[in-house]
Scaffold this active site. Structure first.
Site, PDB file in Angstrom:
ATOM      1  N   HIS A 145       0.712  -1.237  -0.011  1.00 22.45           N
ATOM      2  CA  HIS A 145      -0.150   0.040   0.002  1.00 22.45           C
ATOM      3  C   HIS A 145       0.715   1.294   0.284  1.00 22.45           C
ATOM      4  O   HIS A 145       1.330   1.695   1.186  1.00 22.45           O
ATOM      5  CB  HIS A 145      -0.977  -0.187   1.357  1.00 22.45           C
ATOM      6  CG  HIS A 145      -2.035   1.135   1.156  1.00 22.45           C
ATOM      7  ND1 HIS A 145      -2.210   1.776   2.499  1.00 22.45           N
ATOM      8  CD2 HIS A 145      -2.550   1.828   0.215  1.00 22.45           C
ATOM      9  CE1 HIS A 145      -3.172   2.586   2.168  1.00 22.45           C
ATOM     10  NE2 HIS A 145      -3.254   2.634   0.875  1.00 22.45           N
ATOM     11  N   GLU A 157       2.949   0.610   3.239  1.00 24.40           N
ATOM     12  CA  GLU A 157       2.314  -0.354   4.148  1.00 24.40           C
ATOM     13  C   GLU A 157       2.791  -1.805   3.496  1.00 24.40           C
ATOM     14  O   GLU A 157       2.357  -1.896   2.387  1.00 24.40           O
ATOM     15  CB  GLU A 157       1.094  -0.445   4.583  1.00 24.40           C
ATOM     16  CG  GLU A 157       0.755   0.708   5.569  1.00 24.40           C
ATOM     17  CD  GLU A 157      -0.625   0.637   5.939  1.00 24.40           C
ATOM     18  OE1 GLU A 157      -1.131   0.707   7.109  1.00 24.40           O
ATOM     19  OE2 GLU A 157      -1.578   0.909   5.215  1.00 24.40           O
TER      20      GLU A 157
HETATM   21  N1  NAD Z   1      -6.284   7.653  -4.868  1.00 24.97           N
HETATM   22  C1  NAD Z   1      -5.424   7.485  -3.612  1.00 24.97           C
HETATM   23  O1  NAD Z   1      -5.196   8.319  -3.079  1.00 24.97           O
HETATM   24  C2  NAD Z   1      -5.209   6.037  -3.262  1.00 24.97           C
HETATM   25  C3  NAD Z   1      -4.214   5.996  -2.269  1.00 24.97           C
HETATM   26  C4  NAD Z   1      -3.484   4.658  -2.134  1.00 24.97           C
HETATM   27  C5  NAD Z   1      -3.945   3.557  -2.852  1.00 24.97           C
HETATM   28  N2  NAD Z   1      -5.153   3.686  -3.554  1.00 24.97           N
HETATM   29  C6  NAD Z   1      -5.582   2.338  -4.062  1.00 24.97           C
HETATM   30  O2  NAD Z   1      -5.072   2.365  -5.483  1.00 24.97           O
HETATM   31  C7  NAD Z   1      -6.129   1.653  -6.464  1.00 24.97           C
HETATM   32  C8  NAD Z   1      -6.552   2.482  -7.328  1.00 24.97           C
HETATM   33  O3  NAD Z   1      -7.015   3.789  -7.272  1.00 24.97           O
HETATM   34  P1  NAD Z   1      -6.723   5.188  -8.090  1.00 24.97           P
HETATM   35  O4  NAD Z   1      -6.909   6.238  -7.100  1.00 24.97           O
HETATM   36  O5  NAD Z   1      -5.582   5.034  -8.630  1.00 24.97           O
HETATM   37  O6  NAD Z   1      -8.100   4.949  -8.997  1.00 24.97           O
HETATM   38  P2  NAD Z   1      -8.348   5.533 -10.311  1.00 24.97           P
HETATM   39  O7  NAD Z   1      -9.826   5.536 -10.749  1.00 24.97           O
HETATM   40  O8  NAD Z   1      -7.484   6.773 -10.454  1.00 24.97           O
HETATM   41  O9  NAD Z   1      -7.273   4.701 -11.548  1.00 24.97           O
HETATM   42  C9  NAD Z   1      -7.980   3.273 -11.786  1.00 24.97           C
HETATM   43  C10 NAD Z   1      -7.502   2.871 -13.108  1.00 24.97           C
HETATM   44  O10 NAD Z   1      -7.727   1.408 -13.376  1.00 24.97           O
HETATM   45  C11 NAD Z   1      -8.417   1.464 -14.566  1.00 24.97           C
HETATM   46  N3  NAD Z   1      -9.252   0.282 -14.706  1.00 24.97           N
HETATM   47  C12 NAD Z   1     -10.346   0.148 -14.427  1.00 24.97           C
HETATM   48  N4  NAD Z   1     -10.894  -1.275 -14.667  1.00 24.97           N
HETATM   49  C13 NAD Z   1      -9.962  -1.968 -15.121  1.00 24.97           C
HETATM   50  C14 NAD Z   1      -9.654  -3.239 -15.457  1.00 24.97           C
HETATM   51  N5  NAD Z   1     -10.557  -4.127 -15.627  1.00 24.97           N
HETATM   52  N6  NAD Z   1      -8.321  -3.485 -16.021  1.00 24.97           N
HETATM   53  C15 NAD Z   1      -7.366  -2.611 -16.158  1.00 24.97           C
HETATM   54  N7  NAD Z   1      -7.583  -1.182 -15.546  1.00 24.97           N
HETATM   55  C16 NAD Z   1      -8.920  -0.772 -15.180  1.00 24.97           C
HETATM   56  C17 NAD Z   1      -9.175   2.642 -14.633  1.00 24.97           C
HETATM   57  O11 NAD Z   1      -9.294   2.897 -16.126  1.00 24.97           O
HETATM   58  C18 NAD Z   1      -8.122   3.751 -14.240  1.00 24.97           C
HETATM   59  O12 NAD Z   1      -7.150   4.050 -15.063  1.00 24.97           O
HETATM   60  C19 NAD Z   1      -7.369   1.201  -5.622  1.00 24.97           C
HETATM   61  O13 NAD Z   1      -7.250   0.066  -5.106  1.00 24.97           O
HETATM   62  C20 NAD Z   1      -7.270   2.431  -4.407  1.00 24.97           C
HETATM   63  O14 NAD Z   1      -8.077   2.166  -3.275  1.00 24.97           O
HETATM   64  C21 NAD Z   1      -5.725   4.810  -4.022  1.00 24.97           C
END
Ligand code: NAD
Length: 290
Positions: A145, A157
């Site tokens: 994480h 993490e």
């Molecule tokens: N945003 C934050 O601050 C943050 C911080 C730490 C962890 N996370 C975790 O990171 C992960 C992603 O979050 P994010 O903020 O980058 O989301 P986001 O919505 O910005 O990005 C997600 C991406 O995944 C793609 N996607 C969707 N379905 C897909 C599929 N079937 N195959 C491949 N790609 C696909 C989308 O097109 C998008 O580009 C989540 O699990 C979130 O909990 C987010």
């Protein structure tokens, strides 16, 4: 420039906020990285965002023009998950939805040929065991994480499950610590791990204060920056993380602990349904220039 300290290519699934940030970090740290986007258009948009971020790095004196060019040359975008076959570690960064993540892990299990490769997830809250059980190699699955923005936030993490083997823990720790330069802490495999178990109830309380009209978003944020010395107020932080991500994390926490304080407030759910996702869409609790 830090020399490569991770043998072999890194795969990143998903090119949103976290996928792009992690790809940038890997490339700047000297690692070869392949990033998967579902469509050519999303890969193009991610490439543009990433190049823009590296440009800002040059303008702010964090890197030279040569560093920027080298970093860009280490990143490949693909729409074919099959390109991950030779990766030594794959970091899954798709939206915070368990069925979708499980699908990706099942596919990676089929595609990645190295039996010792690490299959990692950047999930904010979903217990890693559930993702591990979507593969036939649960011993190789672990939570990594990282935080947003991934290139600059110092912490990661590391979340092993009851099934993760020692070699996978060692490799993942080396990846986060030595290769990416993060401070690594071990966190338990429970929804929200360590940071979000503490953080998310606080963020949801701030949403409830807006919802009940107790205070404005601007005042709540001012209260916590000016009064508590936080670098950012809770509603600005929700906007940065993404309201959709916070709502999904709240759902995972609620499902695990059944605590009312983890239930997503209706205002948060309505804003997500309305597409007001925060900084990434331009509007959340605050408004942002595109
Ligand atoms: N945003 C934050 O601050 C943050 C911080 C730490 C962890 N996370 C975790 O990171 C992960 C992603 O979050 P994010 O903020 O980058 O989301 P986001 O919505 O910005 O990005 C997600 C991406 O995944 C793609 N996607 C969707 N379905 C897909 C599929 N079937 N195959 C491949 N790609 C696909 C989308 O097109 C998008 O580009 C989540 O699990 C979130 O909990 C987010």
């Amino acid at each position: 420039m830090t020399p490569p300290q991770w043998p072999g290519r890194v795969g990143v699934v998903g090119c949103g906020v976290m996928g792009t940030g992690i790809a940038e970090l890997c490339a700047v740290r000297g690692l070869d990285v392949v990033v998967h986007g579902r469509r050519e258009t999303s890969a193009d948009a991610a490439r543009e965002r990433l190049a823009g971020s590296l440009d800002r790095g040059v303008r702010k004196g964090r890197m030279t023009e040569t560093d920027r060019k080298e970093a860009l040359s280490r990143i490949t975008f693909t729409t074919d998950l099959g390109a991950f076959h030779d990766c030594r570690i794959v970091v899954e960064c798709v939206p915070e939805q368990e069925p979708l993540k499980r699908e990706i892990f099942t596919a990676l299990d089929r595609i990645v040929t190295d039996d010792d490769a690490v299959l990692a997830s950047v999930t904010s809250s979903i217990p890693i065991t559930r993702l591990a059980r979507a593969t036939a190699r649960p011993a190789k699955v672990i939570g990594t994480h990282l935080f947003n923005p991934a290139p600059t936030m110092p912490l990661a993490e590391l979340i092993p499950t009851l099934l993760t083997d020692d070699e996978t823990i060692r490799r993942a720790e080396e990846f986060l610590g030595d290769a990416l330069g993060k401070q690594v802490i071990r966190a338990p495999d429970r929804a929200g791990f360590l940071v979000n178990t503490l953080l998310v109830p606080y963020l949801l309380s701030a949403v409830r204060m807006v919802e009940t009209g107790a205070a404005s978003a601007a005042d709540i944020d001012r209260a916590m920056t000016g009064g508590c010395g936080h670098p950012m107020g809770p509603l600005a932080l929700i906007d940065l993380i993404g309201l959709d991500v916070i709502a999904e994390v709240a759902n995972s926490l609620y499902e695990e602990y059944k605590e009312p304080l983890h239930a997503p407030p209706p205002l948060l759910s309505r804003m997500v349904e309305a597409g007001l996702l925060g900084k990434k869409t331009g509007t959340g609790f605050h408004t942002y220039r595109k």
